[in-house]
Scaffold this motif. Structure first.
Motif, PDB file in Angstrom:
ATOM      1  N   THR A   4       0.823  -1.210   0.000  1.00 32.26           N
ATOM      2  CA  THR A   4       0.000   0.000   0.000  1.00 32.26           C
ATOM      3  C   THR A   4       0.859   1.263   0.000  1.00 32.26           C
ATOM      4  O   THR A   4       0.356   2.362  -0.206  1.00 32.26           O
ATOM      5  CB  THR A   4      -0.930   0.042   1.234  1.00 32.26           C
ATOM      6  OG1 THR A   4      -0.143  -0.129   2.418  1.00 32.26           O
ATOM      7  CG2 THR A   4      -1.969  -1.074   1.162  1.00 32.26           C
ATOM      8  N   SER A   5       2.160   1.092   0.245  1.00 32.15           N
ATOM      9  CA  SER A   5       3.106   2.208   0.225  1.00 32.15           C
ATOM     10  C   SER A   5       4.522   1.646   0.080  1.00 32.15           C
ATOM     11  O   SER A   5       4.722   0.430   0.213  1.00 32.15           O
ATOM     12  CB  SER A   5       3.006   3.032   1.508  1.00 32.15           C
ATOM     13  OG  SER A   5       3.483   2.279   2.613  1.00 32.15           O
ATOM     14  N   GLY A  52       0.919  -2.184  -7.730  1.00 34.78           N
ATOM     15  CA  GLY A  52      -0.309  -2.078  -6.953  1.00 34.78           C
ATOM     16  C   GLY A  52      -0.069  -2.140  -5.459  1.00 34.78           C
ATOM     17  O   GLY A  52       1.024  -2.525  -5.029  1.00 34.78           O
ATOM     18  N   GLU A  53      -0.937  -1.684  -4.736  1.00 28.69           N
ATOM     19  CA  GLU A  53      -2.346  -1.463  -5.046  1.00 28.69           C
ATOM     20  C   GLU A  53      -2.542   0.009  -5.368  1.00 28.69           C
ATOM     21  O   GLU A  53      -2.236   0.867  -4.555  1.00 28.69           O
ATOM     22  CB  GLU A  53      -3.152  -1.899  -3.823  1.00 28.69           C
ATOM     23  CG  GLU A  53      -4.596  -1.618  -3.792  1.00 28.69           C
ATOM     24  CD  GLU A  53      -5.257  -2.198  -2.511  1.00 28.69           C
ATOM     25  OE1 GLU A  53      -6.462  -1.928  -2.333  1.00 28.69           O
ATOM     26  OE2 GLU A  53      -4.583  -2.895  -1.732  1.00 28.69           O
ATOM     27  N   ILE A  54      -3.059   0.303  -6.544  1.00 31.12           N
ATOM     28  CA  ILE A  54      -3.254   1.680  -6.979  1.00 31.12           C
ATOM     29  C   ILE A  54      -4.725   1.884  -7.353  1.00 31.12           C
ATOM     30  O   ILE A  54      -5.477   0.923  -7.458  1.00 31.12           O
ATOM     31  CB  ILE A  54      -2.346   2.023  -8.176  1.00 31.12           C
ATOM     32  CG1 ILE A  54      -2.739   1.223  -9.430  1.00 31.12           C
ATOM     33  CG2 ILE A  54      -0.888   1.743  -7.833  1.00 31.12           C
ATOM     34  CD1 ILE A  54      -1.948   1.587 -10.678  1.00 31.12           C
ATOM     35  N   GLN A  93      -5.594  12.188  -6.494  1.00 33.39           N
ATOM     36  CA  GLN A  93      -5.751  10.746  -6.689  1.00 33.39           C
ATOM     37  C   GLN A  93      -5.640  10.369  -8.169  1.00 33.39           C
ATOM     38  O   GLN A  93      -4.957   9.410  -8.531  1.00 33.39           O
ATOM     39  CB  GLN A  93      -7.100  10.286  -6.141  1.00 33.39           C
ATOM     40  CG  GLN A  93      -7.200  10.302  -4.621  1.00 33.39           C
ATOM     41  CD  GLN A  93      -8.432   9.584  -4.122  1.00 33.39           C
ATOM     42  OE1 GLN A  93      -8.715   8.456  -4.536  1.00 33.39           O
ATOM     43  NE2 GLN A  93      -9.183  10.215  -3.233  1.00 33.39           N
ATOM     44  N   GLY A 117       3.232  -0.666  -5.137  1.00 37.28           N
ATOM     45  CA  GLY A 117       2.512   0.519  -5.586  1.00 37.28           C
ATOM     46  C   GLY A 117       1.994   1.294  -4.389  1.00 37.28           C
ATOM     47  O   GLY A 117       2.165   0.873  -3.243  1.00 37.28           O
ATOM     48  N   HIS A 176      -1.283   2.888  -2.532  1.00 37.73           N
ATOM     49  CA  HIS A 176      -2.738   2.886  -2.340  1.00 37.73           C
ATOM     50  C   HIS A 176      -3.230   4.336  -2.295  1.00 37.73           C
ATOM     51  O   HIS A 176      -2.523   5.220  -1.799  1.00 37.73           O
ATOM     52  CB  HIS A 176      -3.029   2.169  -1.017  1.00 37.73           C
ATOM     53  CG  HIS A 176      -4.457   1.943  -0.708  1.00 37.73           C
ATOM     54  ND1 HIS A 176      -5.297   2.965  -0.294  1.00 37.73           N
ATOM     55  CD2 HIS A 176      -5.217   0.811  -0.719  1.00 37.73           C
ATOM     56  CE1 HIS A 176      -6.496   2.465  -0.071  1.00 37.73           C
ATOM     57  NE2 HIS A 176      -6.481   1.168  -0.320  1.00 37.73           N
ATOM     58  N   PRO A 177      -4.460   4.609  -2.778  1.00 40.05           N
ATOM     59  CA  PRO A 177      -4.963   5.995  -2.793  1.00 40.05           C
ATOM     60  C   PRO A 177      -5.043   6.673  -1.430  1.00 40.05           C
ATOM     61  O   PRO A 177      -5.102   7.895  -1.357  1.00 40.05           O
ATOM     62  CB  PRO A 177      -6.351   5.869  -3.437  1.00 40.05           C
ATOM     63  CG  PRO A 177      -6.672   4.421  -3.468  1.00 40.05           C
ATOM     64  CD  PRO A 177      -5.374   3.699  -3.498  1.00 40.05           C
ATOM     65  N   TYR A 197      -1.562   8.802  -1.236  1.00 39.62           N
ATOM     66  CA  TYR A 197      -1.121   9.632  -2.360  1.00 39.62           C
ATOM     67  C   TYR A 197      -0.656  11.004  -1.864  1.00 39.62           C
ATOM     68  O   TYR A 197      -1.248  12.030  -2.155  1.00 39.62           O
ATOM     69  CB  TYR A 197      -2.273   9.822  -3.354  1.00 39.62           C
ATOM     70  CG  TYR A 197      -2.566   8.625  -4.228  1.00 39.62           C
ATOM     71  CD1 TYR A 197      -1.713   7.545  -4.332  1.00 39.62           C
ATOM     72  CD2 TYR A 197      -3.747   8.587  -4.983  1.00 39.62           C
ATOM     73  CE1 TYR A 197      -2.006   6.464  -5.138  1.00 39.62           C
ATOM     74  CE2 TYR A 197      -4.054   7.506  -5.803  1.00 39.62           C
ATOM     75  CZ  TYR A 197      -3.178   6.452  -5.869  1.00 39.62           C
ATOM     76  OH  TYR A 197      -3.478   5.381  -6.680  1.00 39.62           O
ATOM     77  N   PHE A 232      -2.760   7.991  -9.786  1.00 44.42           N
ATOM     78  CA  PHE A 232      -3.205   6.778 -10.472  1.00 44.42           C
ATOM     79  C   PHE A 232      -2.592   6.726 -11.874  1.00 44.42           C
ATOM     80  O   PHE A 232      -1.984   5.719 -12.267  1.00 44.42           O
ATOM     81  CB  PHE A 232      -4.737   6.792 -10.537  1.00 44.42           C
ATOM     82  CG  PHE A 232      -5.377   5.515 -11.016  1.00 44.42           C
ATOM     83  CD1 PHE A 232      -4.682   4.312 -11.043  1.00 44.42           C
ATOM     84  CD2 PHE A 232      -6.709   5.507 -11.447  1.00 44.42           C
ATOM     85  CE1 PHE A 232      -5.285   3.139 -11.486  1.00 44.42           C
ATOM     86  CE2 PHE A 232      -7.315   4.347 -11.890  1.00 44.42           C
ATOM     87  CZ  PHE A 232      -6.602   3.161 -11.908  1.00 44.42           C
ATOM     88  N   GLN A 237       1.225   6.105 -11.882  1.00 44.75           N
ATOM     89  CA  GLN A 237       1.614   4.715 -11.629  1.00 44.75           C
ATOM     90  C   GLN A 237       1.247   3.791 -12.790  1.00 44.75           C
ATOM     91  O   GLN A 237       1.922   2.789 -13.034  1.00 44.75           O
ATOM     92  CB  GLN A 237       0.983   4.236 -10.315  1.00 44.75           C
ATOM     93  CG  GLN A 237       1.598   4.947  -9.102  1.00 44.75           C
ATOM     94  CD  GLN A 237       1.065   4.432  -7.788  1.00 44.75           C
ATOM     95  OE1 GLN A 237       1.641   3.551  -7.158  1.00 44.75           O
ATOM     96  NE2 GLN A 237      -0.062   4.985  -7.349  1.00 44.75           N
TER      97      GLN A 237
END
Length: 264
Positions: A42-43, A93-95, A110, A65, A67-68, A71, A114, A117
């Motif tokens: 997630t980061s 991911g997760e994006i 966001q 990736g 995660h939102p 961001y 997105f 990435q």
């Protein structure tokens, strides 16, 4: 029979709470025929921590990736690229987008992250793992304009009940990953839409430690619970469990362009 957990967060499981360690969790999963796991970050910090926890354990793949929820302005794209060069990192991911009240990151930020990435995924020719919450229209729009269909990806923890949106996602060369939500008593509409998902675009996941399926709803989720999701999906698709597991194994291999020896 081989089952593959296409999305989980082993590093986020509360091992003290469940009084088990990572080795016991993986052993439990193996007993339920879950042989391979895609552990999703997630980061950047989270990715590094999960690699330390898992110590290159066999049969575990990785996605890197942001995660939102994370961001933030200080994200360094080059740090993601560096980690994507690692051998077992097979996805970005997760994006995605998350327009829920819990997320304080504004929508324009966001969308930019997105897209940024997605550009990385195209550069590295790796699929993306997409998170979308209350944002399916913008998610589809971004996937369309980014021309990501050559590499595709997964809409993870799929919970859409709109057939038009489902068709658009599949037309974009994306796979649909079903989580424990499918087993919930109030998920009848989602169960109904399962029949419209082509078998060659279907995957399953636990999203551990979240979204535990029945009969463990409300408890800490773990990869071994994938078995109950697989049983539910097999029943809905009116196909034997070992048959659908074989189909999903081939789907996983095809999406991530894995060699025969990587998954047997």
């Amino acid at each position: 029979m081989i089952l593959i957990d296409s999305h989980c967060h082993l590093d986020k499981i509360n091992y003290k709470k469940i009084k088990k360690n990572i080795y016991q969790i993986l052993k439990e999963a193996k007993k339920k025929n879950i042989k391979y796991i895609l552990n999703v970050s997630t980061s950047i910090n989270n990715f590094d921590k999960m690699k330390i926890l898992l110590k290159n354990k066999k049969n575990i793949f990785y996605a890197c990736g942001i995660h939102p929820f994370y961001y933030k302005k200080n994200i360094i794209i080059e740090e993601i690229k560096k980690r994507l060069k690692e051998k077992k990192v097979i996805a970005v991911g997760e994006i995605g987008l998350d327009y829920s009240k819990q997320n304080k990151i504004n929508k324009e930020r966001q969308k930019k992250m997105f897209l940024d990435q997605i550009k990385i995924s195209k550069e590295f020719k790796k699929p993306i793992i997409v998170h979308t919450r209350n944002s399916i229209k913008d998610t589809i729009k971004i996937l369309e304009i980014s021309e990501i269909s050559n590499y595709g990806g997964i809409i993870h923890s799929f919970n859409q009940t709109n057939l038009k949106n489902l068709k658009k996602i599949i037309d974009l060369n994306f796979y649909i990953s079903i989580s424990g939500i499918i087993t919930f008593k109030n998920a009848s509409e989602l169960r109904n839409i399962i029949k419209y998902i082509p078998l060659n675009k279907l995957l399953i996941e636990t999203d551990s430690p979240y979204l535990s399926p029945e009969p463990y709803r409300g408890k800490e989720n773990r990869p071994s619970n994938l078995y109950y999701i697989a049983k539910c999906v097999a029943k809905l698709k009116k196909i034997k469990l070992d048959e659908i597991s074989e189909i999903m194994k081939e789907n996983f291999k095809k999406l991530f362009n894995l060699k025969k020896k990587s998954i047997t």
